[in-house]
Design an enzyme around this catalytic site. Structure first.
Site, PDB file in Angstrom:
ATOM      1  CG  ASP A  24      47.170 -76.675  75.841  1.00  0.00           C
ATOM      2  OD1 ASP A  24      46.344 -76.802  75.447  1.00  0.00           O
ATOM      3  OD2 ASP A  24      47.308 -74.840  76.032  1.00  0.00           O
ATOM      4  CE  LYS A 129      45.179 -75.326  73.027  1.00  0.00           C
ATOM      5  NZ  LYS A 129      46.422 -74.157  73.420  1.00  0.00           N
ATOM      6  CB  CYS A 162      45.380 -72.136  76.698  1.00  0.00           C
ATOM      7  SG  CYS A 162      46.455 -71.398  76.106  1.00  0.00           S
TER       8      CYS A 162
HETATM    9  C1  C5J Z   1      48.006 -71.869  78.176  1.00  0.00           C
HETATM   10  C2  C5J Z   1      49.663 -69.671  78.139  1.00  0.00           C
HETATM   11  N1  C5J Z   1      48.172 -73.000  77.906  1.00  0.00           N
HETATM   12  N2  C5J Z   1      50.190 -69.844  79.260  1.00  0.00           N
HETATM   13  N3  C5J Z   1      49.334 -71.184  77.572  1.00  0.00           N
HETATM   14  O1  C5J Z   1      47.411 -71.376  79.187  1.00  0.00           O
HETATM   15  O2  C5J Z   1      50.246 -69.510  76.702  1.00  0.00           O
END
Ligand code: C5J
Length: 220
Positions: A24, A129, A162
């Site tokens: 991400d 995702k 994540c």
């Molecule tokens: C991830 C989030 N990628 N913190 N998303 O950690 O909402």
């Protein structure tokens, strides 16, 4: 290729079955005006790791090892966005709303894209995702199985959300998981530290942690 110097002990690297998974590293988490900032976070913690994530990706590419990228995002009709996720917290912009970089965390929108410095190149796998973990409602498991991947080196954001969720999912599925300290970030430095400590506690109950230079040296 050698074992990676790691905690709580050396990581038994196997060249034929290892991949890097970058979680991400999206504009929505790293840039002003994105989802991360709309939740009240300081995105500079994420931008601070971009050069180290780039070094890690380039290290894997240079020796021909696979690189996988994930993106947290949802379908434009929001059919994969549970109301419980959309309504969580008090963000100034909710998932699906229109912000300065397009609709927040929606597939194909400019803000959902991976940062240009870290963009996937031809042949690299990109997994969209809808959850925090990368196995939930995605083809990641089948994709790894088809390629004989059994070890995952992790980078990306955020460490305790994540990244850690995906690492725990992978650990339960039998993958050997290693998180690269300099290549992961949280909006809360103390949460990053706690996640690193939790992962490698109790003899590596979720996996290993290692420093970037030690990973790069071992894969070379
Ligand atoms: C991830 C989030 N990628 N913190 N998303 O950690 O909402």
């Amino acid at each position: 290729m050698a074992d990676i110097k790691a905690l709580p002990f050396s990581f038994p690297l196997r060249r034929e079955s290892v991949a890097l998974i970058v979680i991400d590293m999206q504009r929505d988490f790293a840039e002003p005006g994105g989802f991360g900032e709309s939740l009240g976070n300081d995105v500079s913690y994420v931008t601070a790791i971009v050069s180290d994530v780039k070094r890690l990706i380039e290290g894997f590419r240079a020796v021909g090892l696979p690189v996988i990228h994930t993106q947290e995002c949802h379908r434009p009709d929001l059919s994969d966005l549970p109301p419980a996720k959309r309504n969580r917290g008090t963000p100034t912009l909710r998932i699906g709303d229109v912000g300065p970089m397009g609709r927040i965390l929606i597939s194909g929108e400019p803000g959902t894209a991976i940062l240009p410095e870290l963009a996937p190149i031809d042949g690299e796998i990109v997994i969209e995702k809808p959850g925090k973990g990368a196995f939930y409602a995605t083809p990641l498991g089948e994709t790894l199985k088809a390629r004989g991947i059994e070890q995952l080196v992790f980078a990306g954001v955020t460490t305790e959300v994540c990244v850690q969720t995906t690492m725990r999912e992978a650990n339960d599925r039998g993958y050997e998981c290693l998180l690269v300290e300099e290549a992961t970030a949280s909006y809360f430095p103390e949460f990053k530290q706690a996640a690193l400590d939790m992962i490698r506690a109790q003899g590596g109950i979720v996996g290993w942690t290692a420093h970037l230079d030690d990973v790069l040296e071992a894969i070379d």
